[in-house]
Design a protein around this motif. Structure first.
Motif, short mmCIF file in Angstrom:
data_model
loop_
_atom_site.label_atom_id
_atom_site.label_comp_id
_atom_site.label_asym_id
_atom_site.label_seq_id
_atom_site.Cartn_x
_atom_site.Cartn_y
_atom_site.Cartn_z
N ILE A 28 0.87 -1.18 0.00
CA ILE A 28 0.00 0.00 0.00
C ILE A 28 0.90 1.22 0.00
O ILE A 28 1.72 1.38 0.91
CB ILE A 28 -0.92 0.01 1.24
CG1 ILE A 28 -1.93 -1.13 1.17
CG2 ILE A 28 -1.64 1.36 1.38
CD1 ILE A 28 -2.82 -1.27 2.38
N VAL A 43 -9.47 5.86 0.90
CA VAL A 43 -8.97 5.07 -0.24
C VAL A 43 -7.48 4.75 -0.07
O VAL A 43 -6.69 5.64 0.23
CB VAL A 43 -9.18 5.82 -1.58
CG1 VAL A 43 -8.68 4.99 -2.75
CG2 VAL A 43 -10.65 6.17 -1.78
N ASP A 45 -4.16 3.07 -2.09
CA ASP A 45 -3.64 2.60 -3.38
C ASP A 45 -2.71 1.43 -3.12
O ASP A 45 -1.87 1.50 -2.23
CB ASP A 45 -2.83 3.71 -4.07
CG ASP A 45 -3.70 4.91 -4.38
OD1 ASP A 45 -4.72 4.72 -5.07
OD2 ASP A 45 -3.38 6.02 -3.93
N ASN A 49 -4.25 -6.83 -5.06
CA ASN A 49 -5.37 -6.91 -4.12
C ASN A 49 -4.99 -7.76 -2.92
O ASN A 49 -4.01 -8.49 -2.94
CB ASN A 49 -6.64 -7.41 -4.81
CG ASN A 49 -6.51 -8.80 -5.33
OD1 ASN A 49 -5.40 -9.32 -5.45
ND2 ASN A 49 -7.61 -9.43 -5.65
N TRP A 125 -4.47 -0.98 -7.98
CA TRP A 125 -5.65 -1.41 -7.22
C TRP A 125 -6.01 -0.31 -6.22
O TRP A 125 -5.12 0.38 -5.72
CB TRP A 125 -5.35 -2.68 -6.44
CG TRP A 125 -5.26 -3.90 -7.29
CD1 TRP A 125 -4.16 -4.33 -7.97
CD2 TRP A 125 -6.31 -4.84 -7.56
NE1 TRP A 125 -4.45 -5.48 -8.65
CE2 TRP A 125 -5.77 -5.82 -8.41
CE3 TRP A 125 -7.64 -4.93 -7.16
CZ2 TRP A 125 -6.52 -6.89 -8.88
CZ3 TRP A 125 -8.39 -6.00 -7.62
CH2 TRP A 125 -7.84 -6.96 -8.47
N ARG A 126 -7.29 -0.20 -5.93
CA ARG A 126 -7.70 0.72 -4.87
C ARG A 126 -8.62 -0.01 -3.90
O ARG A 126 -9.47 -0.78 -4.31
CB ARG A 126 -8.42 1.94 -5.45
CG ARG A 126 -7.46 3.00 -5.99
CD ARG A 126 -8.14 3.88 -6.98
NE ARG A 126 -8.59 3.09 -8.11
CZ ARG A 126 -9.62 3.42 -8.87
NH1 ARG A 126 -10.29 4.52 -8.64
NH2 ARG A 126 -9.96 2.67 -9.89
N ALA A 128 -11.29 0.75 -0.95
CA ALA A 128 -12.08 1.89 -0.44
C ALA A 128 -12.95 1.46 0.73
O ALA A 128 -13.49 0.36 0.77
CB ALA A 128 -12.94 2.45 -1.57
N SER A 157 -13.66 -0.77 -11.82
CA SER A 157 -13.47 0.63 -11.46
C SER A 157 -14.83 1.32 -11.41
O SER A 157 -15.66 1.17 -12.29
CB SER A 157 -12.60 1.30 -12.50
OG SER A 157 -12.80 2.68 -12.46
N GLU A 325 -13.08 14.62 -2.95
CA GLU A 325 -11.64 14.33 -2.94
C GLU A 325 -10.86 15.56 -3.42
O GLU A 325 -9.88 15.97 -2.79
CB GLU A 325 -11.32 13.14 -3.83
CG GLU A 325 -9.85 12.77 -3.76
CD GLU A 325 -9.43 11.69 -4.73
OE1 GLU A 325 -10.29 10.91 -5.18
OE2 GLU A 325 -8.23 11.64 -5.04
N ASN A 400 -3.95 10.92 -8.66
CA ASN A 400 -4.67 9.93 -7.86
C ASN A 400 -5.72 9.18 -8.67
O ASN A 400 -6.07 8.06 -8.33
CB ASN A 400 -5.43 10.61 -6.70
CG ASN A 400 -4.49 11.11 -5.62
OD1 ASN A 400 -3.32 10.75 -5.61
ND2 ASN A 400 -5.01 11.91 -4.73
N ASN A 401 -6.25 9.81 -9.70
CA ASN A 401 -7.35 9.22 -10.45
C ASN A 401 -6.98 9.02 -11.92
O ASN A 401 -7.49 9.68 -12.80
CB ASN A 401 -8.60 10.10 -10.34
CG ASN A 401 -9.09 10.15 -8.92
OD1 ASN A 401 -9.64 9.18 -8.41
ND2 ASN A 401 -8.88 11.28 -8.27
#
Ligand SMILES: [Zn+2]
Length: 403
Positions: A28, A43, A45, A49, A125-126, A128, A157, A325, A400-401
């Motif tokens: 992470i 969130v 990152d 997973n 991967w995120r 949340a 996503s 955000e 970030n996005n």
């Protein structure tokens, strides 16, 4: 020990050391929090997973995430921004190969949802966690209830589920295409907006700032920047929203400057859309800004529906999270360089923020009714500081996005 023996010893030592290091299944390396009027989304990152278990503990109130074979980098821990929900984050070992992530809570919350987002277009991967503010009593009632998930349960996503970005093809294009930003200079033409202590018109300050922000963003080839108005003309609020949507904007920033009867009032603030205002001041401000159309003699109080789609609610919720955000990033960058109002990020029903599919924020640069802030806002050098901070927030938001 012979030279040869030493070599063997060293290679044995290193071999042992290598084996002694735990191997992590996932790392992470990012952490952020987006707030809205009723809750927040945390969130993480990660490069892969992982299994996790989310629960709360009381005395003191904490939000806990237990993971297996996960390394949490110091970069992730240090990237926690000031917010209304958690005061800090720390990590420690739990069980044989587990890592526990602990947030100290600033207010009682419940976990509404926790989920893993699959990388879109080859990006990270995120993970949340959506939380909602509750009473202390409700918090205590659900302490210890675990939200456990297997890493195989993940979602596509969220953005690829939304109205505007519906196919995986468009998600792929998203990764490559330029980011579209629409900057809205508040008021204009017949509507001067607020009038400052020594007579400065809000519409002129917002226009100067909008142009300067565009000029700075134009230097980045990854951005395509539009203004809602490029001269001193009146544009109804709903048309500003339409322009933002027509441009296919990834981000909409409306620029304003406030005024108050109390000349001592100062500070910058950032707003996102909410049916329920975060406080009385925010509600009054939204009402004032929404009057822009009436000032010009037009009443659009019966707004036409912008989009009719069963997916609308979902898109709006998603958009609200993105807006929050960005508002968090913007407030944070601004608070580092100028005076900001307490709880810099606030919420209210601004008409200009109502695009259901474009993350939108409204920024009040400061108070024109305050002689010092009026003087500062008239100076290009002062506005350049604000521009630089806004650009940092915008860069961070798109970083970030990436999906
Ligand atoms: Zn205004």
């Amino acid at each position: 020990m012979t030279k040869f023996g030493l070599k063997i010893f060293i290679s044995w030592l290193f071999g042992t050391l290598l084996f002694a290091f735990p191997s992590f299944a996932a790392q992470i390396d990012g952490l952020r929090i987006g707030q809205n009027s009723t809750g927040a989304r945390v969130v993480f990152d990660a490069d892969a997973n992982f299994d996790y278990k989310v629960f709360t503990l009381s005395n003191p109130n904490r939000l806990v995430i237990d993971t297996q074979n996960v390394e949490v980098t110091s970069k992730a821990v240090n990237s926690l921004q000031k917010n209304d929900f958690v005061s800090n984050v720390r990590t420690g070992p739990t069980g044989v190969s587990g890592v526990r992530i602990v947030f100290d809570l600033l207010r009682p919350i419940v976990v509404k949802k926790a989920f893993m987002l699959k990388p879109a277009s080859g990006f990270a991967w995120r993970f949340a966690i959506d939380v909602e503010t509750v009473t202390e009593k409700d918090f205590i009632a659900q302490v210890g209830n675990a939200y456990a998930f297997n890493s195989k349960d993940y979602q596509q996503s969220a953005s690829s589920q939304s109205v505007a970005k519906s196919s995986s093809d468009s998600a792929k294009k998203n990764a490559l295409r330029r980011r579209i930003i629409t900057i809205d200079a508040g008021h204009g033409g017949i509507d001067p907006g607020a009038i400052g202590y020594s007579g400065t018109y809000e519409k002129n300050i917002t226009f100067a700032m909008a142009k300067e922000l565009k000029a700075e963003l134009d230097k980045n080839p990854h951005y395509k920047v539009y203004l809602t108005r490029s001269r001193d003309i009146f544009i109804p609020l709903r048309d500003r929203v339409k322009i933002s949507r027509k441009n296919n904007s990834d981000l909409f920033i409306s620029i304003h400057a406030d005024s108050a009867r109390n000349r001592k009032a100062t500070g910058l603030s950032v707003y996102t859309l909410s049916e329920e205002a975060s406080d009385k001041e925010a509600a009054a401000l939204a009402e004032k800004e929404n009057k822009a159309d009436i000032v010009a003699g037009i009443d659009f109080s019966k707004e036409e529906k912008l989009v009719s789609d069963v997916l609308l609610n979902m898109a709006q919720r998603e958009t609200r999270n993105f807006s929050s955000e960005f508002a968090g990033l913007l407030s944070w960058q601004m608070s580092k360089i100028v005076k900001t109002v307490s709880n810099t990020h606030r919420f209210a029903g601004f008409a200009v923020l109502k695009a259901p599919d474009v993350p939108s924020v409204l920024m009040e640069l400061g108070y024109l009714s305050n002689p010092t802030e009026e003087k500062q806002l008239k100076q290009k050098s002062y506005r350049q500081k604000l521009v630089a901070a806004a650009v940092r927030a915008i860069n961070k938001y798109f970083e970030n996005n990436k999906h």
